[in-house]
Scaffold this motif. Structure first.
Motif, PDB file in Angstrom:
ATOM      1  N   ASP A 217       1.081 -31.131 -32.412  1.00 23.04           N
ATOM      2  CA  ASP A 217       0.205 -31.653 -31.745  1.00 23.04           C
ATOM      3  C   ASP A 217       0.317 -30.753 -30.379  1.00 23.04           C
ATOM      4  OD1 ASP A 217       0.089 -33.478 -33.451  1.00 23.04           O
ATOM      5  OD2 ASP A 217       1.521 -34.742 -32.737  1.00 23.04           O
TER       6      ASP A 217
ATOM      7  N   SER B  66      -5.387 -28.905 -28.183  1.00 21.85           N
ATOM      8  CA  SER B  66      -7.018 -30.263 -28.406  1.00 21.85           C
ATOM      9  C   SER B  66      -7.943 -29.276 -27.734  1.00 21.85           C
ATOM     10  CB  SER B  66      -6.102 -30.491 -26.557  1.00 21.85           C
ATOM     11  OG  SER B  66      -6.423 -29.720 -25.731  1.00 21.85           O
TER      12      SER B  66
ATOM     13  N   ASP C 115     -11.319 -35.357 -24.254  1.00 22.32           N
ATOM     14  CA  ASP C 115     -11.260 -35.071 -25.336  1.00 22.32           C
ATOM     15  C   ASP C 115     -11.558 -35.118 -26.426  1.00 22.32           C
ATOM     16  OD1 ASP C 115      -8.998 -34.118 -27.012  1.00 22.32           O
ATOM     17  OD2 ASP C 115      -7.426 -35.434 -25.947  1.00 22.32           O
TER      18      ASP C 115
ATOM     19  N   THR D 256     -10.620 -33.827 -29.183  1.00 23.29           N
ATOM     20  CA  THR D 256      -9.467 -33.291 -30.452  1.00 23.29           C
ATOM     21  C   THR D 256      -9.493 -33.771 -31.410  1.00 23.29           C
ATOM     22  OG1 THR D 256      -8.156 -32.616 -28.725  1.00 23.29           O
ATOM     23  CG2 THR D 256      -7.571 -32.496 -30.872  1.00 23.29           C
TER      24      THR D 256
END
Length: 205
Positions: free
Chosen positions: A3, A6, A14, A16
């Motif tokens: 992870d 992004s 964000d 993502t």
């Protein structure tokens, strides 16, 4: 990668979760370094000294600094009988050298000694017939030269002419102990011994 990635939009939000990423792991490869080593080819007439050509030409990319040293050609030839000798290339490696890191090509030259040509000639001579043999023991080098300290130890001149007519002033020779006949091409040339008829002699007043 997990992870650790992004995506943000133009507003800094964000986003993502709106994307799915696929990662491909790259590969780094070290290719072997090409090196060519070339030694000289040479020949010379026999002169009593060794023929050597220690210099080596290094081509392509060469070796990495500090991995190879004392690169030289070790071929040596002194006499004709040694034949054609390979001018062998050698080198020394350090602890950091690994042969699989290189593709090394050698072009090794050759070294050769050629014989010296020498001509030995006996004297020619003449006289009017007097019943005794005509001889002349002189033999000289009329072409070429022996290497210093080498040569003929002695001659045995066997030519002789007693009767009217002529014949070759034949001879043989013995080389010095330190003279290798393979290093020379020795050609004997016989002079002429001639005895003339006294009845044909020209008498001067």
């Amino acid at each position: 990668f997990g992870d650790t990635w992004s995506v943000t939009d133009a507003n800094g939000q964000d986003v993502t979760k709106q994307y799915k990423a696929t990662f491909t792991v790259g590969k780094l490869t070290i290719n072997p370094r090409p090196v060519t080593l070339k030694s000289e080819t040479a020949e010379k007439p026999y002169d009593g000294s060794a023929l050597e050509r220690p210099n080596v030409t290094i081509g392509e990319m060469g070796f990495v600094a500090g991995e190879v040293e004392n690169i030289r050609a070790t071929g040596s030839v002194k006499n004709v009988s040694d034949g054609t000798v390979t001018n062998t290339i050698t080198y020394e490696t350090t602890s950091s050298f690994k042969e699989s890191n290189y593709i090394i090509s050698k072009e090794e030259g050759t070294l050769k000694i050629n014989p010296l040509e020498i001509t030995l000639t006996s004297a020619s001579d003449t006289k009017v017939y007097d019943g005794t043999p005509l001889k002349n023991n002189n033999v000289t080098i009329t072409s070429g030269a022996f290497v210093a300290g080498e040569g003929v130890e002695s001659y045995n001149v066997t030519g002789s002419q007693t009767l009217v007519g002529e014949s070759e002033n034949t001879f043989t020779y013995q080389l010095k102990a330190n003279t290798n006949p393979d290093n020379y091409i020795i050609t004997p040339v016989f002079g002429i011994l001639k005895v003339t008829d006294p009845n044909n002699a020209i008498v001067k007043d």
